[in-house]
Design an enzyme around this catalytic site. Structure first.
Site, PDB file in Angstrom:
ATOM      1  N   SER A 152       0.875  -1.184   0.000  1.00 54.74           N
ATOM      2  CA  SER A 152       0.000   0.000   0.000  1.00 54.74           C
ATOM      3  C   SER A 152       0.905   1.224   0.000  1.00 54.74           C
ATOM      4  CB  SER A 152      -0.867  -0.004   1.262  1.00 54.74           C
ATOM      5  OG  SER A 152      -1.360   1.301   1.526  1.00 54.74           O
ATOM      6  N   TYR A 165      -2.565  -0.447  10.032  1.00 59.27           N
ATOM      7  CA  TYR A 165      -2.508  -0.919   8.643  1.00 59.27           C
ATOM      8  C   TYR A 165      -1.192  -0.500   7.991  1.00 59.27           C
ATOM      9  CZ  TYR A 165      -3.983  -1.171   3.679  1.00 59.27           C
ATOM     10  OH  TYR A 165      -4.080  -1.434   2.329  1.00 59.27           O
TER      11      TYR A 165
HETATM   12  N1  NAD Z   1      -8.674  -1.186  -2.483  1.00 59.10           N
HETATM   13  C1  NAD Z   1      -7.683  -0.330  -2.382  1.00 59.10           C
HETATM   14  O1  NAD Z   1      -7.848   0.877  -2.675  1.00 59.10           O
HETATM   15  C2  NAD Z   1      -6.297  -0.793  -1.945  1.00 59.10           C
HETATM   16  C3  NAD Z   1      -5.245   0.130  -2.033  1.00 59.10           C
HETATM   17  C4  NAD Z   1      -3.963  -0.276  -1.668  1.00 59.10           C
HETATM   18  C5  NAD Z   1      -3.746  -1.569  -1.229  1.00 59.10           C
HETATM   19  N2  NAD Z   1      -4.773  -2.460  -1.136  1.00 59.10           N
HETATM   20  C6  NAD Z   1      -4.447  -3.826  -0.706  1.00 59.10           C
HETATM   21  O2  NAD Z   1      -4.974  -4.753  -1.639  1.00 59.10           O
HETATM   22  C7  NAD Z   1      -5.319  -5.963  -0.980  1.00 59.10           C
HETATM   23  C8  NAD Z   1      -6.775  -6.312  -1.269  1.00 59.10           C
HETATM   24  O3  NAD Z   1      -7.601  -5.246  -0.851  1.00 59.10           O
HETATM   25  P1  NAD Z   1      -9.115  -5.097  -1.331  1.00 59.10           P
HETATM   26  O4  NAD Z   1      -9.399  -3.649  -1.361  1.00 59.10           O
HETATM   27  O5  NAD Z   1      -9.353  -5.932  -2.540  1.00 59.10           O
HETATM   28  O6  NAD Z   1      -9.863  -5.724  -0.059  1.00 59.10           O
HETATM   29  P2  NAD Z   1     -11.183  -6.613   0.061  1.00 59.10           P
HETATM   30  O7  NAD Z   1     -11.625  -6.484   1.476  1.00 59.10           O
HETATM   31  O8  NAD Z   1     -12.161  -6.296  -1.032  1.00 59.10           O
HETATM   32  O9  NAD Z   1     -10.648  -8.080  -0.162  1.00 59.10           O
HETATM   33  C9  NAD Z   1      -9.863  -8.697   0.804  1.00 59.10           C
HETATM   34  C10 NAD Z   1     -10.103 -10.193   0.733  1.00 59.10           C
HETATM   35  O10 NAD Z   1      -9.269 -10.815   1.717  1.00 59.10           O
HETATM   36  C11 NAD Z   1     -10.034 -11.784   2.409  1.00 59.10           C
HETATM   37  N3  NAD Z   1      -9.455 -12.005   3.729  1.00 59.10           N
HETATM   38  C12 NAD Z   1      -9.525 -11.179   4.819  1.00 59.10           C
HETATM   39  N4  NAD Z   1      -8.913 -11.747   5.862  1.00 59.10           N
HETATM   40  C13 NAD Z   1      -8.431 -12.951   5.441  1.00 59.10           C
HETATM   41  C14 NAD Z   1      -7.704 -13.984   6.062  1.00 59.10           C
HETATM   42  N5  NAD Z   1      -7.384 -13.920   7.358  1.00 59.10           N
HETATM   43  N6  NAD Z   1      -7.359 -15.065   5.330  1.00 59.10           N
HETATM   44  C15 NAD Z   1      -7.724 -15.162   4.015  1.00 59.10           C
HETATM   45  N7  NAD Z   1      -8.419 -14.214   3.386  1.00 59.10           N
HETATM   46  C16 NAD Z   1      -8.773 -13.116   4.083  1.00 59.10           C
HETATM   47  C17 NAD Z   1     -11.434 -11.204   2.457  1.00 59.10           C
HETATM   48  O11 NAD Z   1     -12.422 -12.208   2.710  1.00 59.10           O
HETATM   49  C18 NAD Z   1     -11.554 -10.576   1.063  1.00 59.10           C
HETATM   50  O12 NAD Z   1     -12.043 -11.509   0.119  1.00 59.10           O
HETATM   51  C19 NAD Z   1      -5.017  -5.731   0.493  1.00 59.10           C
HETATM   52  O13 NAD Z   1      -3.732  -6.247   0.786  1.00 59.10           O
HETATM   53  C20 NAD Z   1      -5.031  -4.233   0.631  1.00 59.10           C
HETATM   54  O14 NAD Z   1      -4.240  -3.796   1.697  1.00 59.10           O
HETATM   55  C21 NAD Z   1      -6.044  -2.098  -1.479  1.00 59.10           C
END
Ligand code: NAD
Length: 275
Positions: A152, A165
């Protein structure tokens, strides 16, 4: 079809960025293991991906912070597909009400849970995947492998009220560099992929919301999971064969800027007529 014959494990791939990455890896020919705590959505994501017909996809219910469940995840990957070439550590405690609070109000429970999923989970999955990759080399089953850690912008620059985070994402970047060095002798490459503000089911327009995208993102709009999937496919492929220990930022220019477009010097609309 850069990933034909490869097997990928993607954590947190039931939805959001993880689902976008899993879909693109499958479109490039990989067989994909969808690992997630959400059984229903993991099954749906696998069915959707298998529908593309490029590579097979199976759902596996797994909490990455649980060592036994992670062991079972990699056992199932091997039982179904016989090898592991790519791991994407995407699962994280994100969009979680308890973690989006001022530092003064962070609870012990939130701190422990975020570390358990975002860092201990990454350790469990990476070590198991790397051991399989090393054994594959020893057995003459081809060399190398790719581990992609989803970071991130908060890993290197701070969000307000997101201390826990951001701390885990900084740790993830250190883990990337360290694993990259230790695993280089086996040509196992480890990189961080940093998504910018990405539109997922939980947060339309990404964390800042679509109404602020134009004012904060130089390209003017949030990323989609497909944008992040494209970069992941590149890092997983032989096109990135000489890239390891690095951070690839896919954020529409956010990291490059000092001030947001909304408050910075405006472009003169007549400029195109003058040049
Ligand atoms: N969406 C954004 O803007 C953004 C920006 C930067 C980084 N990220 C990173 O991208 C990644 C995905 O984020 P997202 O926005 O798609 O989130 P999201 O919440 O839509 O998806 C996360 C997924 O991880 C699963 N999960 C949660 N805890 C878990 C566990 N203990 N074991 C297995 N699975 C688990 C959830 O069920 C979900 O399906 C993360 O690492 C997040 O930090 C997201």
């Amino acid at each position: 079809m850069r990933l034909k014959g490869k097997v990928a494990v993607v954590t947190g791939a039931a939805q959001g960025i993880g689902a976008g990455i899993a879909l693109r890896l499958a479109q490039e020919g990989a067989a994909v293991v969808i690992a997630d705590i959400d059984e229903g959505k993991a099954a749906r994501s696998a069915t959707e991906i298998a529908g593309y017909g490029a590579g097979a996809a199976i759902p596996v219910v797994c909490d990455v912070s649980n060592a036994e469940q992670v062991d079972a995840l990699f056992r199932q990957a091997l039982e179904n597909f016989g090898r592991v070439d790519i791991l994407v550590n995407n699962a994280a405690l994100v969009h979680h009400p308890g973690s989006n609070v001022h530092f003064l109000e962070v609870t012990d429970e939130t701190w422990q849970r975020a570390l358990a999923i975002n860092l201990t989970g990454l350790f469990y999955c990476s070590q198991r995947a790397a051991r399989i990759m090393v054994r594959q080399t020893a057995a003459g089953m081809g060399t190398g492998g790719a581990i992609i850690n989803i970071g991130s912008g908060g890993g290197s620059r701070a969000h307000r009220q997101l201390m826990v985070y951001d701390t885990t994402k900084g740790g993830l970047e250190a883990a990337t560099r360290s694993m990259a060095l230790d695993l280089a002798p086996w040509k196992i490459r480890v990189n961080t992929l940093v998504p910018g503000n990405t539109e997922v089911e939980h947060s339309r327009g990404g964390a800042i919301g679509p109404e602020f995208a134009e004012a904060t993102i130089p390209l003017g709009y949030p990323a989609t999971p497909a944008d992040i999937g494209a970069a992941a496919a590149f890092l997983a492929s032989d096109d990135a064969a000489y890239i390891t220990g690095q951070r690839l930022i896919v954020d529409g220019g956010m990291d490059a800027q000092l001030r947001s477009p909304g408050v910075d010097t405006k472009i003169d609309p007549a400029i195109a007529d003058r040049i």
